[in-house]
Design a protein around this motif. Structure first.
Motif, PDB file in Angstrom:
ATOM      1  N   LEU A   5      -0.841   1.527 -12.387  1.00 28.63           N
ATOM      2  CA  LEU A   5      -2.246   1.368 -12.022  1.00 28.63           C
ATOM      3  C   LEU A   5      -2.400   0.445 -10.820  1.00 28.63           C
ATOM      4  N   GLY A   6      -1.497  -0.521 -10.684  1.00 29.83           N
ATOM      5  CA  GLY A   6      -1.488  -1.360  -9.488  1.00 29.83           C
ATOM      6  C   GLY A   6      -1.222  -0.532  -8.243  1.00 29.83           C
ATOM      7  N   PHE A   7      -0.326   0.441  -8.367  1.00 30.09           N
ATOM      8  CA  PHE A   7      -0.058   1.357  -7.248  1.00 30.09           C
ATOM      9  C   PHE A   7      -1.300   2.178  -6.899  1.00 30.09           C
ATOM     10  N   LEU A   8      -1.968   2.727  -7.917  1.00 28.58           N
ATOM     11  CA  LEU A   8      -3.176   3.517  -7.666  1.00 28.58           C
ATOM     12  C   LEU A   8      -4.276   2.673  -7.019  1.00 28.58           C
ATOM     13  N   ILE A   9      -4.405   1.436  -7.465  1.00 29.79           N
ATOM     14  CA  ILE A   9      -5.413   0.537  -6.896  1.00 29.79           C
ATOM     15  C   ILE A   9      -5.075   0.221  -5.442  1.00 29.79           C
ATOM     16  N   SER A  10      -3.800   0.079  -5.120  1.00 29.74           N
ATOM     17  CA  SER A  10      -3.383  -0.166  -3.730  1.00 29.74           C
ATOM     18  C   SER A  10      -3.781   0.999  -2.834  1.00 29.74           C
ATOM     19  N   VAL A  11      -3.514   2.216  -3.311  1.00 25.05           N
ATOM     20  CA  VAL A  11      -3.883   3.406  -2.546  1.00 25.05           C
ATOM     21  C   VAL A  11      -5.399   3.466  -2.356  1.00 25.05           C
ATOM     22  N   TYR A  12      -6.128   3.266  -3.422  1.00 24.69           N
ATOM     23  CA  TYR A  12      -7.588   3.312  -3.387  1.00 24.69           C
ATOM     24  C   TYR A  12      -8.148   2.248  -2.426  1.00 24.69           C
ATOM     25  N   SER A  13      -7.556   1.066  -2.454  1.00 25.48           N
ATOM     26  CA  SER A  13      -8.050  -0.053  -1.640  1.00 25.48           C
ATOM     27  C   SER A  13      -7.929   0.228  -0.152  1.00 25.48           C
ATOM     28  N   THR A  14      -6.893   0.967   0.249  1.00 25.19           N
ATOM     29  CA  THR A  14      -6.722   1.259   1.677  1.00 25.19           C
ATOM     30  C   THR A  14      -7.897   2.067   2.224  1.00 25.19           C
ATOM     31  N   ALA A  15      -8.572   2.826   1.360  1.00 26.80           N
ATOM     32  CA  ALA A  15      -9.753   3.596   1.784  1.00 26.80           C
ATOM     33  C   ALA A  15     -11.040   2.817   1.540  1.00 26.80           C
ATOM     34  N   TYR A  16     -11.058   2.029   0.473  1.00 28.08           N
ATOM     35  CA  TYR A  16     -12.292   1.313   0.090  1.00 28.08           C
ATOM     36  C   TYR A  16     -12.591   0.158   1.037  1.00 28.08           C
TER      37      TYR A  16
END
Length: 484
Positions: free
Chosen positions: A88-99
């Motif tokens: 989930l930390g990985f998914l949040i990292s990916v999401y954060s790059t767009a957010y």
């Protein structure tokens, strides 16, 4: 497996240092790479455990004489939860790059290397805490997560966010005193910090040690009377809210409580009684508090408090059935709840973040007609709501059902369990009704002005939401297969 476990913990810490020294554009990409490598580490760890016949293993990494200071425990619980918090930390990292971009309508902001560095430290600290075989190791990573939460909750550097960050730090640090007492008492009684030593303690000493862990758990998992930090912590960027307050930080408390029960053998019934009573009181309080909320993130914050109460209830219930099949069902139900809720609630928070990004608001009265204009967000809202309220075939149902089944089976000899179980069931029905109400107000119908003028959603955010929708359907299968 010892080397893989150590690598899984160290990769995010080393990555955080490199990220902090890198230009921002490089840092945001490195965060994705680092968190992906750590996620692969958890998969390798799980594969090694499975290939070894799923035999529980403990490795001592640091000791002084006969005193174990730090080590790893590799078993069905630690490998499952470690995968959840790191992936989930990985998914949040990916999401954060767009957010974290200037295209965000609510918080136009390019982000900083500081954000990604602290996120990596948090991932490493969570992996370390979950895999730790000693209470001293848990305490170390417990405090590191507190420091990271302070930095990330106060990320926007506004007066309100800094106040909220300080509140979170102080409350969880006060809670950590319980873990200090537990560690000290365990060492005085046994001469070691190893969690397995709890089983050799006399009943009175077990009450002190496990009671101290329970107090610390209440603070991290936002249970009464140490719940006050969580709603205010919604001042953090929404990806942080999704990770810290759905997938990782709030799961620290329930995890260390579960680990102490798993290590202790026979646990004094008083711990189960206190745990169940306090969890039900918190459950009712959280439900009442989220009824008037119109800010989606604050509603989800109080909902998280109630969902964590279910986990405390399940774990406390398992104490009544130690050594029986019903006790195992309750305990495994609590562990599955940690795993399943992490994905479902992260989905809900990230839907809220996507609404902020694309519509410029997360206020529920301003949102309507998602399904026609933003179908992925409409589906995500629906799936998340059904999952956390326990509607089949979504993962929340397969967490709640074992708890209710074990509760009714164990209540025949304990009237208190039956009384509390009825209250829990009433809350579950009420929670479903309330989320169904907001679903009807926000998802179908003619789009509101804010939704009609929504900006396109970045591919990275869409991909993460899609993965979480899938996991909200199938994570319960993963948990059931792994735990059994």
């Amino acid at each position: 497996m010892e080397s893989i476990a150590l690598g899984t913990i160290l990769i995010p810490f080393i990555g955080a240092f490199i990220i902090a020294c890198s230009p921002y554009r490089v840092a945001r990409l490195l965060s994705v790479v680092v968190s992906l490598l750590a996620s692969l580490g958890t998969l390798l760890l799980g594969w090694g455990f499975w290939h070894a016949g799923q035999v529980d293993q403990t490795y001592t990494l640091l000791s002084i004489g006969d005193t174990t200071i730090f080590g790893f425990v590799i078993d069905r619980v630690s490998t499952l939860i470690c995968f959840a918090v790191v992936f989930l930390g990985f998914l949040i990292s990916v999401y954060s790059t767009a957010y974290l971009t200037k295209n965000n309508r609510e918080h136009p902001h390019e982000g900083t290397t500081r954000y990604y560095a602290f996120l990596m430290i948090f991932i490493g600290a969570m992996a370390g805490l979950v895999l730790s075989s000693t209470i001293l190791g848990q305490l170390l990573f417990f405090e590191i997560t507190g420091g990271c939460s302070w930095a990330l909750i106060g990320y926007y550097q506004t007066k309100k966010s800094q106040h909220s960050a300080l509140k979170a730090l102080l409350v969880t640090h006060v809670a950590s005193l319980g873990l200090y007492i537990a560690a000290a008492w365990l060492f005085i009684q046994t001469g070691t910090f190893s969690l397995t030593a709890i089983a050799s303690l006399p009943s009175e000493a077990k009450i002190i040690v496990i009671g101290g862990v329970l107090f610390a758990a209440w603070g991290k998992s936002a249970q009464l009377p140490l719940h006050v930090w969580l709603p205010d912590a919604m001042e953090a960027p929404t990806p942080v809210s999704a990770y810290l307050h759905a997938a990782s930080m709030v799961k620290v408390g329930v995890y260390i409580f579960a680990r102490s029960i798993l290590s202790a053998g026979d646990v004094p019934i008083i711990i189960g009684e206190v745990g169940m009573i306090m969890s039900v009181i918190t459950l009712v309080y959280g439900f009442i508090m989220y009824l008037p909320q119109t800010d989606m993130k604050r509603l989800l914050a109080y909902s998280t408090i109630t969902q964590l109460s279910y986990i405390f209830f399940a774990l406390s219930l398992s104490i009544y059935g130690v050594g029986t099949s019903y006790g195992k069902i309750a305990f495994d139900g609590g562990i599955a709840y940690i795993f399943n809720h992490a994905f479902a609630k992260s989905l809900f928070f990230l839907v809220a973040g996507a609404l902020s990004y694309t519509c410029g608001t997360r206020m529920l009265p301003k949102i309507k007609g998602l399904l026609s204009t933003l179908p992925l967000l409409g589906v995500g809202f629906c799936v998340a709501a059904l999952a956390i309220t326990g509607v089949p075939p979504f993962n929340g149902f397969f967490s709640k059902y074992p708890i209710f089944a074990a509760g009714f089976a164990l209540s025949s000899g304990h009237w208190l369990i039956m009384v509390l179980l009825v209250i829990v069931i009433i809350e579950s029905i009420g929670s479903f009704a309330w989320f169904l109400y907001w679903f009807g107000k926000t998802v179908p119908g003619k789009p509101s002005e804010e939704v009609a003028q929504a900006a396109p959603l970045p591919i990275a955010m869409k991909a993460v939401l899609l993965v979480l929708v899938i996991m909200s359907l199938c994570s319960s299968v993963i948990a059931a297969l792994w735990l059994n």
